[in-house]
Design a protein around this motif. Sequence first.
Motif, mmCIF file in Angstrom:
data_model
loop_
_atom_site.group_PDB
_atom_site.id
_atom_site.type_symbol
_atom_site.label_atom_id
_atom_site.label_comp_id
_atom_site.label_asym_id
_atom_site.label_seq_id
_atom_site.Cartn_x
_atom_site.Cartn_y
_atom_site.Cartn_z
ATOM 1 N N GLU A 172 2.960 -14.010 15.396
ATOM 2 C CA GLU A 172 2.073 -14.695 16.328
ATOM 3 C C GLU A 172 0.995 -15.444 15.562
ATOM 4 O OE1 GLU A 172 -0.070 -12.949 20.133
ATOM 5 O OE2 GLU A 172 -1.308 -12.688 18.348
ATOM 6 N N VAL A 173 0.775 -16.702 15.940
ATOM 7 C CA VAL A 173 -0.246 -17.541 15.311
ATOM 8 C C VAL A 173 -1.256 -17.942 16.373
ATOM 9 C CG1 VAL A 173 -0.709 -19.706 14.124
ATOM 10 C CG2 VAL A 173 1.346 -18.405 13.578
ATOM 11 N N THR A 174 -2.516 -17.640 16.138
ATOM 12 C CA THR A 174 -3.595 -18.062 17.021
ATOM 13 C C THR A 174 -4.135 -19.400 16.527
ATOM 14 O OG1 THR A 174 -4.198 -15.772 17.500
ATOM 15 C CG2 THR A 174 -5.825 -17.451 18.017
ATOM 16 N N LEU A 175 -4.075 -20.409 17.380
ATOM 17 C CA LEU A 175 -4.484 -21.752 16.992
ATOM 18 C C LEU A 175 -6.006 -21.843 16.898
ATOM 19 C CD1 LEU A 175 -2.065 -23.786 19.286
ATOM 20 C CD2 LEU A 175 -1.684 -23.000 16.946
ATOM 21 N N ILE A 176 -6.486 -22.830 16.168
ATOM 22 C CA ILE A 176 -7.930 -22.993 16.006
ATOM 23 C C ILE A 176 -8.585 -23.426 17.306
ATOM 24 C CG2 ILE A 176 -7.731 -23.517 13.563
ATOM 25 C CD1 ILE A 176 -8.059 -26.466 14.241
ATOM 26 N N THR A 177 -7.797 -23.879 18.289
ATOM 27 C CA THR A 177 -8.351 -24.276 19.580
ATOM 28 C C THR A 177 -8.473 -23.111 20.546
ATOM 29 O OG1 THR A 177 -6.108 -24.898 20.263
ATOM 30 C CG2 THR A 177 -7.518 -26.641 19.390
ATOM 31 N N ASP A 178 -8.034 -21.907 20.147
ATOM 32 C CA ASP A 178 -8.162 -20.733 21.005
ATOM 33 C C ASP A 178 -9.631 -20.301 21.062
ATOM 34 O OD1 ASP A 178 -6.349 -18.427 22.307
ATOM 35 O OD2 ASP A 178 -8.053 -17.499 21.307
ATOM 36 N N LYS A 179 -10.033 -19.763 22.218
ATOM 37 C CA LYS A 179 -11.434 -19.386 22.409
ATOM 38 C C LYS A 179 -11.867 -18.230 21.521
ATOM 39 C CE LYS A 179 -11.847 -21.034 27.176
ATOM 40 N NZ LYS A 179 -12.167 -20.670 28.576
ATOM 41 N N ASP A 180 -10.924 -17.427 21.058
ATOM 42 C CA ASP A 180 -11.258 -16.274 20.214
ATOM 43 C C ASP A 180 -11.145 -16.582 18.725
ATOM 44 O OD1 ASP A 180 -11.694 -14.727 22.467
ATOM 45 O OD2 ASP A 180 -9.608 -14.060 22.569
ATOM 46 N N GLN A 181 -10.899 -17.828 18.373
ATOM 47 C CA GLN A 181 -10.689 -18.170 16.963
ATOM 48 C C GLN A 181 -11.904 -18.893 16.409
ATOM 49 O OE1 GLN A 181 -8.315 -16.992 15.365
ATOM 50 N NE2 GLN A 181 -8.089 -18.114 13.475
ATOM 51 N N ALA A 182 -12.420 -18.392 15.292
ATOM 52 C CA ALA A 182 -13.569 -18.989 14.604
ATOM 53 C C ALA A 182 -13.165 -19.343 13.177
ATOM 54 C CB ALA A 182 -14.758 -18.041 14.595
ATOM 55 N N VAL A 183 -13.623 -20.501 12.708
ATOM 56 C CA VAL A 183 -13.275 -20.976 11.368
ATOM 57 C C VAL A 183 -14.549 -21.436 10.669
ATOM 58 C CG1 VAL A 183 -11.917 -22.590 10.007
ATOM 59 C CG2 VAL A 183 -10.996 -21.716 12.162
ATOM 60 N N PRO A 184 -14.921 -20.844 9.534
ATOM 61 C CA PRO A 184 -16.061 -21.360 8.766
ATOM 62 C C PRO A 184 -15.716 -22.718 8.164
ATOM 63 C CG PRO A 184 -15.553 -19.093 8.170
ATOM 64 C CD PRO A 184 -14.402 -19.590 8.983
ATOM 65 N N VAL A 185 -16.562 -23.697 8.402
ATOM 66 C CA VAL A 185 -16.277 -25.069 7.965
ATOM 67 C C VAL A 185 -17.485 -25.635 7.242
ATOM 68 C CG1 VAL A 185 -14.620 -25.494 9.821
ATOM 69 C CG2 VAL A 185 -17.045 -26.039 10.162
ATOM 70 N N GLN A 186 -17.264 -26.823 6.701
ATOM 71 C CA GLN A 186 -18.297 -27.559 5.985
ATOM 72 C C GLN A 186 -18.112 -29.038 6.282
ATOM 73 O OE1 GLN A 186 -18.104 -27.022 1.749
ATOM 74 N NE2 GLN A 186 -20.181 -27.758 1.403
ATOM 75 N N ILE A 187 -19.209 -29.709 6.581
ATOM 76 C CA ILE A 187 -19.137 -31.153 6.809
ATOM 77 C C ILE A 187 -18.956 -31.831 5.468
ATOM 78 C CG2 ILE A 187 -20.339 -33.155 7.719
ATOM 79 C CD1 ILE A 187 -21.802 -31.349 9.632
ATOM 80 N N LEU A 188 -17.869 -32.562 5.325
ATOM 81 C CA LEU A 188 -17.520 -33.119 4.026
ATOM 82 C C LEU A 188 -18.563 -34.120 3.539
ATOM 83 C CD1 LEU A 188 -15.326 -33.158 1.835
ATOM 84 C CD2 LEU A 188 -14.236 -35.022 3.078
ATOM 85 N N ARG A 189 -19.153 -34.880 4.428
ATOM 86 C CA ARG A 189 -20.088 -35.938 4.021
ATOM 87 C C ARG A 189 -21.407 -35.369 3.532
ATOM 88 N NH1 ARG A 189 -24.080 -38.624 6.725
ATOM 89 N NH2 ARG A 189 -23.536 -37.492 8.636
ATOM 90 N N THR A 190 -21.916 -34.342 4.175
ATOM 91 C CA THR A 190 -23.237 -33.812 3.846
ATOM 92 C C THR A 190 -23.207 -32.437 3.192
ATOM 93 O OG1 THR A 190 -23.483 -32.808 6.042
ATOM 94 C CG2 THR A 190 -24.220 -35.088 5.773
ATOM 95 N N GLY A 191 -22.100 -31.714 3.298
ATOM 96 C CA GLY A 191 -22.039 -30.373 2.745
ATOM 97 C C GLY A 191 -22.621 -29.301 3.636
ATOM 98 N N LEU A 192 -23.054 -29.650 4.843
ATOM 99 C CA LEU A 192 -23.646 -28.683 5.763
ATOM 100 C C LEU A 192 -22.578 -27.704 6.237
ATOM 101 C CD1 LEU A 192 -26.222 -27.884 7.344
ATOM 102 C CD2 LEU A 192 -25.435 -29.387 9.175
#
Length: 305
Positions: free
Chosen positions: A177-197
């Motif tokens: 089973e794969v939970t997509l990143i658009t699922d309400k229970d899925q969280a992904v740590p990200v970074q804005i590529l342009r600013t690094g935020l």
Amino acid sequence: MAGLDHAPPPFFKRGPAPLALLSFYVAFSIALFVLDLRFHALDILRQGISVITDPLQRLAQAPVRMLTEGSDYFLTLESVQEKNRRLEAAQLEAAPALTRLAELEAENQRLRQLLGLQPREKTAGQAAHIIYTARDPFTRRVYLDKGLQQNLVPGQPVIDEAGLIGQVTRVFPLSAEVTLITDKDQAVPVQILRTGLRSVTFGLGNGQVELKYIPANADVQVGDLLVTSGLDGIYMPGFPVAKVAHVERDSAYAFARIVATPAAAVESHTVVMVLDPRPAVQPHPDPLPEKPHLGTKASASPQEH
């Protein structure tokens, strides 16, 4: 006459009261729920049921798969040739960048060695097909045709050629089973590529994600690319996640409302890549405090006193 006094047998056998049966089943269900939640007591039973139902689910999906594959098979020769021409043109356009990729990778490795930085993590994985989607309309989950037999484990990232799709959350003997990143229970740590935020995206359940905990005065623009930051130890850094589609700032709120569209074909893909798990990062031990140097009197031998 004695036979006439004998009462006829009852047509329906009376059992426990319905309320007693309901109470028993409710208590039994709660007990199973607690056991499974705390001790994972039903994992073996769940995997056994998945082995039995997996062929039935694949059989139910067979007509749709046959129609899809049949429509792809009966494409006109002209459209196939046009696709081939576009692919050849794209390959020629990418040829200069591809020929320099090995040289740039070697140069990057030498620079990291000179600066004393850790080498970049290598990406490896295996391809898998999506066999069907979850029947729950309130979730965004899909099932792959590979599982425990292919050494899949929960937590492995899943990507396509454009970016991150989701994460393996449950593994069965023949599927996963794969939970997509658009699922309400899925969280992904990200970074804005342009600013690094850095921030975290959460699925909205409607094919988009929301970038949360960003101050209202932060430098975020429509079109900014969000990539994985790698701070969670699950996703390797640098994979595209989404592009900012809408930014709403309100002075009454401390955080801005930022909605992004996934970079990958999250809702329409058929073939994906399951990446190998990241190796566990060993924490560096804190250096021990240096022992104070002893004075002349303290270091003197007993014979000197």
